[in-house]
Enzyme design. Structure first.
Site, PDB file in Angstrom:
ATOM      1  N   CYS A  86       0.867  -1.172   0.000  1.00 28.51           N
ATOM      2  CA  CYS A  86       0.000   0.000   0.000  1.00 28.51           C
ATOM      3  C   CYS A  86       0.906   1.224   0.000  1.00 28.51           C
ATOM      4  O   CYS A  86       1.644   1.457   0.965  1.00 28.51           O
ATOM      5  CB  CYS A  86      -0.913   0.003   1.224  1.00 28.51           C
ATOM      6  SG  CYS A  86      -1.994   1.442   1.316  1.00 28.51           S
ATOM      7  N   ARG A 219      -9.613  -3.277  -4.458  1.00 24.93           N
ATOM      8  CA  ARG A 219     -10.131  -4.604  -4.102  1.00 24.93           C
ATOM      9  C   ARG A 219     -10.168  -4.729  -2.576  1.00 24.93           C
ATOM     10  O   ARG A 219      -9.258  -4.286  -1.875  1.00 24.93           O
ATOM     11  CB  ARG A 219      -9.255  -5.708  -4.706  1.00 24.93           C
ATOM     12  CG  ARG A 219      -7.834  -5.656  -4.243  1.00 24.93           C
ATOM     13  CD  ARG A 219      -6.952  -6.751  -4.772  1.00 24.93           C
ATOM     14  NE  ARG A 219      -5.600  -6.508  -4.262  1.00 24.93           N
ATOM     15  CZ  ARG A 219      -4.625  -7.389  -4.281  1.00 24.93           C
ATOM     16  NH1 ARG A 219      -4.821  -8.590  -4.782  1.00 24.93           N
ATOM     17  NH2 ARG A 219      -3.439  -7.088  -3.810  1.00 24.93           N
ATOM     18  N   CYS A 227      -5.150   6.109  -3.652  1.00 25.61           N
ATOM     19  CA  CYS A 227      -4.481   4.802  -3.614  1.00 25.61           C
ATOM     20  C   CYS A 227      -3.071   5.022  -4.127  1.00 25.61           C
ATOM     21  O   CYS A 227      -2.885   5.352  -5.305  1.00 25.61           O
ATOM     22  CB  CYS A 227      -5.225   3.785  -4.474  1.00 25.61           C
ATOM     23  SG  CYS A 227      -4.339   2.213  -4.675  1.00 25.61           S
TER      24      CYS A 227
END
Length: 285
Positions: A86, A219, A227
């Protein structure tokens, strides 16, 4: 009997996280517990959870420990599922380590992840993470999304986790997308993928820097304000489409703010602001 644990809430351009310190790896959070903590109505509310654990205390972190990465980012999506990386989360993770006096970025802070060791440094935008090499997939993926009049081809981009990037024609088309429902991919990647929808700024390149705008469906989460790895994937896809002469430096506008992406020596780097919002304690169900 419920267990009470301290936590911190943080975010990077609106991509928010519950941060739980577990340096010795004693906390075994179930998928349901993670989902409950991330629930925006009945929990703290977040796009994901960052467990701060020493690499040596985690089976999947032993290789990172052997390579000199003291800390491992155990990242979980809002539904409790695990994820490889991430980009915003690891920058918030570094901010937390420095805030708590657990590590210093200095000339480079190495952090273990399921996508390998990532190095964090400082930049004019905040923290910058070297996401490492990337891969552009050769086969297009057909993407159906609510609000798109017809299915669109998307390009697969791997930056440690999987993405599919789709170009849309205008800001209005981007704004009209309904991302409350998951886009459908054909073929569906084995482990799923984050899906980014992008529109170029006009002009696309100014002063040697490319500029795009993006929305994303993550997802295991849904639409998020930002993101980090998706921002990198979107810039890489547009650069790929633009062809020879496309710049190596990009700015990407997302609903939560602006991030920087640059490509150097076969690696892609992501930079942007981070914030730690508040601390508290929570009882685990």
């Amino acid at each position: 009997m419920s267990q009470t644990v301290p936590f911190t809430k943080g975010h990077g351009t609106g991509n928010d996280f519950v941060i739980v310190a577990d340096p010795d790896g004693a906390l075994d959070l179930t998928d349901d517990q993670v989902a409950a903590l991330c629930d925006r109505r009945f929990g703290i509310g977040a796009d994901g959870l960052l467990r701060v654990v020493r690499s040596r205390a985690l089976g999947e972190g032993r290789e990172a420990a052997a390579s000199g990465a003291e800390w491992f980012m155990d990242y979980r999506n809002a539904d409790g599922s695990t994820a490889e990386m991430c980009g915003n989360g690891i920058r918030v993770f570094a901010r937390y380590l420095e805030d708590q006096g657990l590590a210093a970025v200095g000339e480079g802070l190495r952090i273990g992840t399921r996508a390998g060791i990532k190095t964090l440094t400082r930049s004019d935008r905040g923290y910058e993470v070297d996401l490492g090499p990337w891969r552009i997939e050769s086969e297009d993926v057909l993407v159906r999304a609510h609000g798109l009049p017809v299915p669109r081809p998307g390009v697969g981009v791997d930056v440690g986790n999987p993405h599919v990037v789709v170009a849309v024609s205008a800001d209005t088309e981007l704004d009209d997308l309904d991302l409350t429902r998951r886009p459908l991919l054909d073929p569906e990647p084995r482990h799923g993928a984050n899906v980014e929808f992008v529109v170029p700024r006009d002009p696309l390149v100014q002063g040697g820097v490319g500029a795009i705008r993006m929305r994303v469906f993550e997802r295991g989460v849904g639409e998020t304000l930002s993101c980090g790895t998706g921002v990198a994937a979107a810039a890489l896809a547009v650069r790929h489409w633009a062809g020879a002469g496309a710049p190596d430096d990009w700015t990407v506008d997302v609903p939560g703010g602006t991030l920087g992406v640059r490509m150097r020596d076969g690696h892609v780097l992501l930079s942007g602001p981070t914030a730690l919002v508040f601390h508290g304690e929570v009882a685990l169900a």
